[in-house]
Design a protein around this motif. Structure first.
Motif, PDB file in Angstrom:
ATOM      1  N   SER A  10      40.974  37.191  28.175  1.00 47.13           N
ATOM      2  CA  SER A  10      39.746  38.001  28.182  1.00 47.13           C
ATOM      3  C   SER A  10      39.986  39.399  28.739  1.00 47.13           C
ATOM      4  O   SER A  10      39.196  40.308  28.491  1.00 47.13           O
ATOM      5  N   GLY A  11      41.046  39.547  29.527  1.00 42.47           N
ATOM      6  CA  GLY A  11      41.320  40.837  30.161  1.00 42.47           C
ATOM      7  C   GLY A  11      40.576  41.038  31.468  1.00 42.47           C
ATOM      8  O   GLY A  11      40.657  42.095  32.081  1.00 42.47           O
ATOM      9  N   HIS A  12      39.840  40.024  31.928  1.00 42.16           N
ATOM     10  CA  HIS A  12      39.095  40.182  33.176  1.00 42.16           C
ATOM     11  C   HIS A  12      39.972  39.866  34.375  1.00 42.16           C
ATOM     12  O   HIS A  12      40.900  39.068  34.287  1.00 42.16           O
ATOM     13  N   ILE A  13      39.675  40.519  35.510  1.00 42.59           N
ATOM     14  CA  ILE A  13      40.416  40.257  36.739  1.00 42.59           C
ATOM     15  C   ILE A  13      39.471  39.628  37.764  1.00 42.59           C
ATOM     16  O   ILE A  13      38.269  39.900  37.774  1.00 42.59           O
ATOM     17  N   PHE A  14      40.036  38.782  38.594  1.00 42.85           N
ATOM     18  CA  PHE A  14      39.230  37.989  39.528  1.00 42.85           C
ATOM     19  C   PHE A  14      39.827  38.033  40.925  1.00 42.85           C
ATOM     20  O   PHE A  14      41.033  38.138  41.082  1.00 42.85           O
ATOM     21  N   GLY A  15      38.966  37.911  41.915  1.00 44.70           N
ATOM     22  CA  GLY A  15      39.411  37.849  43.304  1.00 44.70           C
ATOM     23  C   GLY A  15      38.323  38.440  44.180  1.00 44.70           C
ATOM     24  O   GLY A  15      37.525  39.261  43.713  1.00 44.70           O
ATOM     25  N   GLU A  16      38.318  37.999  45.451  1.00 45.40           N
ATOM     26  CA  GLU A  16      37.284  38.490  46.390  1.00 45.40           C
ATOM     27  C   GLU A  16      37.278  40.004  46.496  1.00 45.40           C
ATOM     28  O   GLU A  16      36.244  40.615  46.718  1.00 45.40           O
ATOM     29  N   ALA A  17      38.479  40.590  46.370  1.00 51.99           N
ATOM     30  CA  ALA A  17      38.587  42.034  46.608  1.00 51.99           C
ATOM     31  C   ALA A  17      38.315  42.861  45.349  1.00 51.99           C
ATOM     32  O   ALA A  17      38.393  44.089  45.393  1.00 51.99           O
ATOM     33  N   VAL A  18      37.991  42.207  44.247  1.00 51.73           N
ATOM     34  CA  VAL A  18      37.737  42.952  42.999  1.00 51.73           C
ATOM     35  C   VAL A  18      36.331  43.547  43.043  1.00 51.73           C
ATOM     36  O   VAL A  18      35.349  42.852  43.293  1.00 51.73           O
ATOM     37  N   GLN A  19      36.256  44.859  42.819  1.00 54.48           N
ATOM     38  CA  GLN A  19      34.948  45.543  42.779  1.00 54.48           C
ATOM     39  C   GLN A  19      34.508  45.696  41.334  1.00 54.48           C
ATOM     40  O   GLN A  19      35.341  45.810  40.438  1.00 54.48           O
ATOM     41  N   ARG A  20      33.208  45.720  41.128  1.00 53.93           N
ATOM     42  CA  ARG A  20      32.664  45.788  39.777  1.00 53.93           C
ATOM     43  C   ARG A  20      31.651  46.926  39.711  1.00 53.93           C
ATOM     44  O   ARG A  20      30.853  47.120  40.623  1.00 53.93           O
ATOM     45  N   ALA A  21      31.719  47.694  38.645  1.00 54.63           N
ATOM     46  CA  ALA A  21      30.747  48.788  38.461  1.00 54.63           C
ATOM     47  C   ALA A  21      30.307  48.823  37.007  1.00 54.63           C
ATOM     48  O   ALA A  21      31.103  48.559  36.105  1.00 54.63           O
ATOM     49  N   GLU A  22      29.033  49.130  36.818  1.00 54.93           N
ATOM     50  CA  GLU A  22      28.502  49.178  35.448  1.00 54.93           C
ATOM     51  C   GLU A  22      28.053  50.594  35.134  1.00 54.93           C
ATOM     52  O   GLU A  22      27.532  51.294  35.997  1.00 54.93           O
ATOM     53  N   LYS A  23      28.251  51.000  33.897  1.00 58.88           N
ATOM     54  CA  LYS A  23      27.704  52.294  33.441  1.00 58.88           C
ATOM     55  C   LYS A  23      26.667  51.997  32.377  1.00 58.88           C
ATOM     56  O   LYS A  23      26.964  51.386  31.345  1.00 58.88           O
ATOM     57  N   ARG A  24      25.430  52.409  32.668  1.00 59.32           N
ATOM     58  CA  ARG A  24      24.331  52.200  31.722  1.00 59.32           C
ATOM     59  C   ARG A  24      23.982  53.521  31.041  1.00 59.32           C
ATOM     60  O   ARG A  24      24.376  54.591  31.518  1.00 59.32           O
ATOM     61  N   LEU A  25      23.231  53.413  29.962  1.00 62.66           N
ATOM     62  CA  LEU A  25      22.957  54.619  29.165  1.00 62.66           C
ATOM     63  C   LEU A  25      22.317  55.750  29.970  1.00 62.66           C
ATOM     64  O   LEU A  25      22.611  56.920  29.740  1.00 62.66           O
TER      65      LEU A  25
END
Ligand code: S6P
Ligand code: ZN
Length: 184
Positions: A10-25
């Motif tokens: 899938s190309g996704h990365i996992f772990g407690e230290a992984v940060q996630r950010a979303e860009k919306r329109l």
């Protein structure tokens, strides 16, 4: 080190230290050529998501960062959904991108504006040289995911792209993706 893993399928990365950010329109005003079309769309729609593993504090010399970006399929007018794009703040910092799923185009722009595109498909590996602005467009009908690795002191210069844009855009013409150079 805390646990960290990649699902290469899938190309996704996992772990407690992984940060996630979303860009919306709504965060992408004036990024696409047809700003009126963007303003008419659902502003909460997610255009892309970034998962980041920052192994050391940002700005540290000598470290490396790892990221995974997923761009949703879609268009604003005839222009494909894409990332904002940036130069690195320290211009001579390079980067690798590797596509895990989906189809797209990596736009590479040199300091004087010359812009080319490299096709992205599962397994494609891309070296982004120093002094080169980079932006990815999803030209397919499914999410496009790519992995990235870059120096921890590179930083991001978004302002130059906000002011000048890229010299070329990825647009759909006759149902096909095409790189259209800006008329100067
Ligand atoms: C960071 C690297 C990527 C992008 C991400 C989103 O140097 O190139 O992780 O940050 O693909 O693109 P952008 O242009 O919004 O940062
Ligand atoms: Zn970058």
């Amino acid at each position: 080190m805390k646990s960290l893993s990649i699902d290469f399928a899938s190309g996704h990365i996992f772990g407690e230290a992984v940060q996630r950010a979303e860009k919306r329109l709504f965060e992408l005003a004036n990024v696409f050529e047809d700003e009126e079309a963007r303003a008419r769309m659902d502003q909460d729609q997610i255009v892309y998501t970034v998962e980041l593993f920052l192994a050391v504090p940002e700005g540290t010399e000598g470290g490396l960062f790892w990221g995974s970006t997923t761009i949703q399929p879609g268009r604003v007018g005839n222009e494909y959904f894409m990332t904002k794009g940036h130069f690195h703040a320290i211009r001579n910092r390079a980067e690798y991108y590797a596509t895990t799923s989906g189809m797209g185009a990596l736009l590479l722009m040199e300091p004087l504006g010359e812009t080319r595109a490299e096709p992205m498909r599962p397994g494609s590996l891309h070296y982004i040289p120093a002094d080169t602005a980079h932006r990815v467009a999803n030209t397919g009908n499914e999410p496009l995911t790519f992995l990235a690795c870059w120096p921890s002191d590179a930083g991001h210069d978004y302002k130059t792209i906000e002011r000048d844009g890229f010299q070329a855009r990825m647009v759909e013409i006759d149902a096909k993706p095409q790189l259209v150079q800006r008329k100067s």
